[in-house]
Structures are given as structure tokens and as C-alpha cells.
Design a protein around this motif. Structure first.
Motif, PDB file in Angstrom:
ATOM      1  N   LEU A 120      58.018 155.783 -61.083  1.00 36.16           N
ATOM      2  CA  LEU A 120      56.318 156.009 -60.574  1.00 36.16           C
ATOM      3  C   LEU A 120      55.969 156.873 -60.145  1.00 36.16           C
ATOM      4  O   LEU A 120      54.834 157.037 -60.282  1.00 36.16           O
ATOM      5  N   GLU A 121      57.098 157.991 -59.827  1.00 37.53           N
ATOM      6  CA  GLU A 121      56.773 159.247 -58.765  1.00 37.53           C
ATOM      7  C   GLU A 121      56.477 160.187 -60.035  1.00 37.53           C
ATOM      8  O   GLU A 121      54.787 160.926 -59.960  1.00 37.53           O
ATOM      9  N   ALA A 159      52.999 163.336 -64.501  1.00 33.00           N
ATOM     10  CA  ALA A 159      52.300 162.719 -66.110  1.00 33.00           C
ATOM     11  C   ALA A 159      50.468 163.553 -65.762  1.00 33.00           C
ATOM     12  O   ALA A 159      50.183 163.654 -67.221  1.00 33.00           O
ATOM     13  N   PRO A 160      49.915 163.178 -64.953  1.00 27.39           N
ATOM     14  CA  PRO A 160      48.674 163.748 -64.904  1.00 27.39           C
ATOM     15  C   PRO A 160      48.314 164.918 -65.444  1.00 27.39           C
ATOM     16  O   PRO A 160      47.164 165.419 -65.957  1.00 27.39           O
ATOM     17  N   ALA A 186      50.663 166.794 -67.133  1.00 25.72           N
ATOM     18  CA  ALA A 186      50.983 167.191 -68.429  1.00 25.72           C
ATOM     19  C   ALA A 186      50.503 165.909 -69.377  1.00 25.72           C
ATOM     20  O   ALA A 186      49.569 166.924 -69.650  1.00 25.72           O
ATOM     21  N   GLU A 187      51.704 165.268 -69.969  1.00 25.06           N
ATOM     22  CA  GLU A 187      50.887 164.913 -71.266  1.00 25.06           C
ATOM     23  C   GLU A 187      49.834 163.320 -70.908  1.00 25.06           C
ATOM     24  O   GLU A 187      49.272 162.892 -71.915  1.00 25.06           O
ATOM     25  N   GLY A 188      49.953 162.712 -69.405  1.00 25.52           N
ATOM     26  CA  GLY A 188      48.683 162.785 -69.013  1.00 25.52           C
ATOM     27  C   GLY A 188      49.603 161.222 -68.891  1.00 25.52           C
ATOM     28  O   GLY A 188      50.977 160.525 -69.322  1.00 25.52           O
ATOM     29  N   MET A 189      48.283 160.243 -68.347  1.00 27.38           N
ATOM     30  CA  MET A 189      49.444 159.510 -67.114  1.00 27.38           C
ATOM     31  C   MET A 189      50.126 158.168 -68.184  1.00 27.38           C
ATOM     32  O   MET A 189      50.564 157.543 -68.288  1.00 27.38           O
ATOM     33  N   TYR A 190      48.373 157.704 -69.160  1.00 27.24           N
ATOM     34  CA  TYR A 190      48.768 156.815 -70.205  1.00 27.24           C
ATOM     35  C   TYR A 190      49.946 156.946 -70.895  1.00 27.24           C
ATOM     36  O   TYR A 190      50.950 156.066 -71.455  1.00 27.24           O
ATOM     37  N   PRO A 235      53.919 151.600 -64.603  1.00 29.55           N
ATOM     38  CA  PRO A 235      55.526 151.446 -65.670  1.00 29.55           C
ATOM     39  C   PRO A 235      56.951 151.339 -64.608  1.00 29.55           C
ATOM     40  O   PRO A 235      58.146 151.233 -65.575  1.00 29.55           O
ATOM     41  N   ALA A 236      56.909 151.241 -63.712  1.00 32.87           N
ATOM     42  CA  ALA A 236      57.928 150.831 -62.804  1.00 32.87           C
ATOM     43  C   ALA A 236      58.943 149.673 -63.315  1.00 32.87           C
ATOM     44  O   ALA A 236      60.001 149.810 -62.893  1.00 32.87           O
TER      45      ALA A 236
END
Length: 368
Positions: free
Chosen positions: A39-40, A46-47, A49-53, A266-267
Motif C-alpha cells: 500500500l505504501e 508508484a504515482p 514511477a511506473e504509475g498506480m495502475y 493491492p494490499a
């Protein structure tokens, strides 16, 4: 890793004699930390970097692979859900039901294996038939008597009421000989013994990670036997259900993934993946041997008239006859012992896992 070593990392066991794993299994620290870490990362890194999705999709992919390894199938046969109930509803919503259809269940199913069919009975006129059982046993002759008319048969691999193991492979053979589908509620199986869905041969197997697997709530999974999904249209659809979209048209994803829907944290499934890693570190055979030894110890302290589960080992679920079940649960809770009452039979149930101790078992017997 020994079961006792893992026990030391489970905070919930520090203050109680916990014997309710069949309802919910407290997680070890590393499982909770894996969920927190996922989750962290998803929210902090991720936002940018590669993106949240994409980050969430990586977690989903890892979870499908871990569950597939656990069940002995291909990742393409696994859909991620929230719970056992969620999985059953996704299957129930994917078939085209008419008044000519027949659903068969046993009288031992949890509400997850009862309410979806009652709803179909009320709204679509589906004929729902209930097979009566005795002391947690289902007669195969009774299955044979209804299989020819059945559209789908819903059974549990391990009964939550008695801890008995039903002969899933034989039930599936009978059903398939008559072209009936079989859905197995297996939530009481993974984590306390080996599960091989290929050996069962069932069309659908539903379960979740928050009981014997020690995973977090919200991490369910659905096995769909390869090829069965091709004629099914799930009731809900989202971007995770489809392979691609083009000019308002769409094509379902291959395999079980068509039963997934949309955005989810995803957690929970990161926690489930770690819980399965924990299971592998301890060893499923070692877990099953210890569950058997501890349940034998508990049963040895119970007279035949009080023990409602089989005397010989079948699972870690032990049903015990008491005069006033709900009051008995409260009385044991006052002594720091966690069990649960059952509606049918009118009794209490102790669930013994490999992470219990002989002292836990003796405390239950002394309290009873």
C-alpha cells in the motif's frame, strides 16, 4: 521454519488461547507488513514511477501466480475476488438461469453457499434442492439421484459444521457424467492441508485467504477450470474483465480473469501472496501433521457423546456438544479462550491450527 517460530510473530496469540481459525486466522507480522508495504509503495512511489495502475497489476499478477501454485493449476485459471461469498456470487451471476434449471446444495453449506441460490430461486424461479446429510456425511447415492436433473451442484470440501471432508472427486465424477457443473466452497481447506484442484476436477473452486492461510480480509480467489469460462458471461464487467476495447466493443480476457472487475486495493492480495510464502516456509505437510496431532489431543479429552466431529482426523474443526453454546462461548472468552458457537448443530466449534500448542488444547479441555 517451525510452526512455533511463526507463532511468536503473531501478536493476537500473545493475549489469548485462539481456537477460531475456521472463522478468521490472525496474521503474522510479515503478512501485515507485506500488505502495508504494498500500500505504501502504491501510494507513495508508484504515482511518480511506473504509475498506480501498473503497480497494482503487478501485485494482482503475483497473487494469481501464488494462488495457482497453492492449488495446483495455471494462473490463467485464477480470478481474484474479495471473499468466498464474492466468488460464489460471481459464478452464480455468470450463468443464464431459467425455471428449468436446478441447483443442488447440501444442508451443511455456509450462508455463502445458500443465499445466492435462494436469490435465484426467488428472482429466476430456479429449482433449488437441498441434500440432507447425517453427522456431516453426504451419501453419494443421494448425489446420483439428483445429478441427472442438476445444472450445478454446490458443496463444501470441508464442512464448517462438523469438520468432515466430503468426497469431492467422486461427487464431481457423478455430476460430470450427467453434464452438471460443480462449484466447491473450499475456504476451510487451503492452509491446513494440501489442495489439488486438478485432482478434484471441479469446474469452480472458491476460497479466501483470511482463515487457515493467515492472510488479510479482502483476499479471495476463484478457480475456473480451463474452458468452462468460454460460455459464461459474468454479471459485472470492468477493465480487468476484458482483453481490449475498440470503438465501444470489447473482448473478454482469456481464462478466469473475465470474472475480475475493476480497481481494488493491492494490499490484501499482497498480504495473501506473503501468507502463501509463509505457508511454504513452514511446509504444508508439517502443518497438517501438527493439526492432526493437536486435534487428536483435544478429541482424546472429549467423550463420544460430546464430540460431534469424527473421532478420527479429518480437519482442524472440532464440534462439541454443550448445553448452552452462546453462553459457553462467553464463559470461555472470560478465560481468554476464543471459540465460536454454531447454529446447526447447536454446539460450539473449536478450530485448531498448527500454531496452537498442547497447552492451548489442555486449557480448552480444562475450561470445558
Amino acid at each position: 521454519m517451525e510452526p512455533r517460530d511463526l507463532r511468536e510473530t503473531m501478536p493476537a496469540l500473545e493475549s489469548s488461547v485462539y481456537c477460531n481459525w475456521g472463522a478468521g486466522g490472525p496474521s503474522p507480522r510479515r503478512v501485515v507488513e507485506a500488505a502495508e508495504s504494498a500500500l505504501e509503495y502504491h501510494e507513495y512511489e508508484a504515482p511518480a514511477a511506473e504509475g498506480m495502475y501498473p503497480a497494482a497489476v503487478d501485485v494482482y499478477d503475483d497473487a494469481r501466480a501464488a494462488v495457482a501454485d497453492l492449488l495446483g493449476c495455471a494462473p490463467s485459471e485464477i480470478a481474484l475476488t474479495q471473499s468466498t461469498t464474492d466468488g460464489i456470487n460471481r459464478v452464480a451471476g455468470a450463468l443464464e438461469w431459467t425455471e428449468d434449471d436446478v441447483v443442488v446444495r447440501t444442508d451443511l453449506e455456509h450462508s455463502a453457499g445458500v443465499l445466492p441460490w435462494q436469490r435465484l430461486e426467488r428472482e429466476a424461479g430456479v429449482d433449488v434442492r437441498v441434500l440432507e446429510t447425517e453427522a456431516g456425511r453426504l451419501a453419494l447415492d443421494d448425489v446420483k439421484a439428483v445429478a441427472a436433473e442438476a445444472t450445478l451442484i454446490c458443496v463444501s470440501s470441508v464442512t464448517w459444521t462438523h469438520g468432515t471432508r466430503l468426497p469431492i472427486g467422486e461427487i464431481v465424477d457423478i455430476a460430470h457424467d450427467e453434464d452438471a457443473l460443480v462449484l466447491v466452497d473450499a475456504v476451510q481447506s487451503p492452509g491446513q492441508g494440501p489442495v489439488d484442484v486438478r485432482e478434484w476436477g471441479a469446474d469452480f473452486v472458491v476460497a479466501a485467504g483470511h482463515k487457515w492461510l493467515l492472510g488479510p480480509f479482502g483476499a479471495g480467489f476463484l478457480f475456473v477450470r480451463d474452458g468452462v469460462e468460454r460460455d459464461l458471461v459474468p454479471a459485472a464487467i470492468g477493465y480487468r474483465s476484458v482483453a481490449d476495447e475498440d470503438d465501444g466493443d470489447y473482448r473478454y480476457a482469456a481464462g478466469a480473469q473475465r470474472f475480475e472487475i475493476g480497481t481494488a486495493s493491492p494490499a490484501p492480495h499482497a498480504g495473501l501472496t506473503e501468507a502463501i510464502d509463509v505457508l511454504e516456509d513452514v511446509g504444508i505437510d508439517a502443518i497438517q501433521r501438527r493439526v492432526e496431532a493437536l486435534t487428536d489431543r483435544l478429541k482424546d479429552g472429549l467423550t463420544d457423546d460430546r464430540l460431534l466431529s469424527p473421532r478420527s482426523y479429518e480437519s482442524g474443526l472440532i464440534t462439541i456438544d454443550v448445553a448452552e453454546p452462546e453462553q459457553e462461548v462467553d464463559r470461555l472468552a472470560d478465560r481468554g479462550i476464543v471459540v465460536r458457537s454454531l447454529p446447526k448443530p447447536d454446539a460450539i466449534r473449536a478450530s485448531i491450527h498448527a500454531y496452537n500448542t498442547s497447552e492451548d488444547v489442555d486449557a480448552v479441555l480444562e475450561a470445558l
